[in-house]
Scaffold this motif. Structure first.
Motif, PDB file in Angstrom:
ATOM      1  N   MET A 163       7.796  12.285  30.945  1.00  0.00           N
ATOM      2  CA  MET A 163       8.711  10.863  30.977  1.00  0.00           C
ATOM      3  C   MET A 163       9.549  10.875  32.432  1.00  0.00           C
ATOM      4  O   MET A 163      10.056  12.029  32.532  1.00  0.00           O
ATOM      5  CB  MET A 163       9.248  10.558  29.942  1.00  0.00           C
ATOM      6  N   LYS A 164       9.504  10.143  33.085  1.00  0.00           N
ATOM      7  CA  LYS A 164      10.372   9.992  34.388  1.00  0.00           C
ATOM      8  C   LYS A 164      11.729   9.690  34.048  1.00  0.00           C
ATOM      9  O   LYS A 164      11.980   8.678  33.110  1.00  0.00           O
ATOM     10  CB  LYS A 164       9.782   9.112  35.170  1.00  0.00           C
ATOM     11  N   ARG A 165      12.722  10.347  34.616  1.00  0.00           N
ATOM     12  CA  ARG A 165      13.941   9.967  34.519  1.00  0.00           C
ATOM     13  C   ARG A 165      14.417   8.843  35.256  1.00  0.00           C
ATOM     14  O   ARG A 165      14.206   8.604  36.475  1.00  0.00           O
ATOM     15  CB  ARG A 165      15.063  10.994  34.564  1.00  0.00           C
ATOM     16  N   VAL A 172      16.423  -0.240  37.665  1.00  0.00           N
ATOM     17  CA  VAL A 172      16.879   1.205  37.682  1.00  0.00           C
ATOM     18  C   VAL A 172      16.032   1.702  38.951  1.00  0.00           C
ATOM     19  O   VAL A 172      15.425   1.171  39.532  1.00  0.00           O
ATOM     20  CB  VAL A 172      16.193   1.731  36.309  1.00  0.00           C
ATOM     21  N   TRP A 173      16.480   2.913  39.429  1.00  0.00           N
ATOM     22  CA  TRP A 173      15.903   3.628  40.538  1.00  0.00           C
ATOM     23  C   TRP A 173      15.225   5.155  39.639  1.00  0.00           C
ATOM     24  O   TRP A 173      15.813   5.439  38.859  1.00  0.00           O
ATOM     25  CB  TRP A 173      16.882   4.052  41.260  1.00  0.00           C
ATOM     26  N   ASP A 174      14.217   5.440  40.285  1.00  0.00           N
ATOM     27  CA  ASP A 174      13.671   6.820  39.846  1.00  0.00           C
ATOM     28  C   ASP A 174      14.634   7.904  40.350  1.00  0.00           C
ATOM     29  O   ASP A 174      14.670   8.105  41.608  1.00  0.00           O
ATOM     30  CB  ASP A 174      12.244   6.893  40.491  1.00  0.00           C
ATOM     31  N   TYR A 175      14.894   8.498  39.520  1.00  0.00           N
ATOM     32  CA  TYR A 175      16.144   9.792  39.685  1.00  0.00           C
ATOM     33  C   TYR A 175      15.404  10.779  40.802  1.00  0.00           C
ATOM     34  O   TYR A 175      16.034  11.133  41.668  1.00  0.00           O
ATOM     35  CB  TYR A 175      16.324  10.567  38.638  1.00  0.00           C
TER      36      TYR A 175
END
Length: 85
Positions: free
Chosen positions: A4-6, A45-48
């Motif tokens: 899972m991507k944060r 949101v942005w991809d951490y």
């Protein structure tokens, strides 16, 4: 295996990247900052990992930038005065 991507919301992004919202949006439009995306119609949101990679790239670029020289204080015509408190 699916990892899972944060993602991070705007408040966490501001803590990581102390730039004005308008600056971030301008950089996004110009392709110079990771693009945000909507999880829902009201949640952006942005991809951490993309933000961290951008910060690391900026650190590397900062090492290659030649700093501008400071002003030559010997060319001043007057000395600055301190204001009374």
């Amino acid at each position: 295996m699916n990892t899972m991507k944060r993602t991070i919301r705007r408040d966490e992004l501001r803590k990581m990247v102390p730039l004005a919202d308008s600056t971030i949006y301008e950089m996004e439009r110009n392709g110079k900052f990771p693009k945000r995306f909507n999880l829902t119609s009201r949640c952006v949101v942005w991809d951490y990992d993309e933000v961290v990679a951008w910060i690391e790239a900026r650190k590397e670029a900062a090492n290659d930038v030649e700093k501008a020289p400071g002003p030559d204080v010997h060319q001043r015509k007057t000395r600055p005065t301190k204001k009374a408190a």
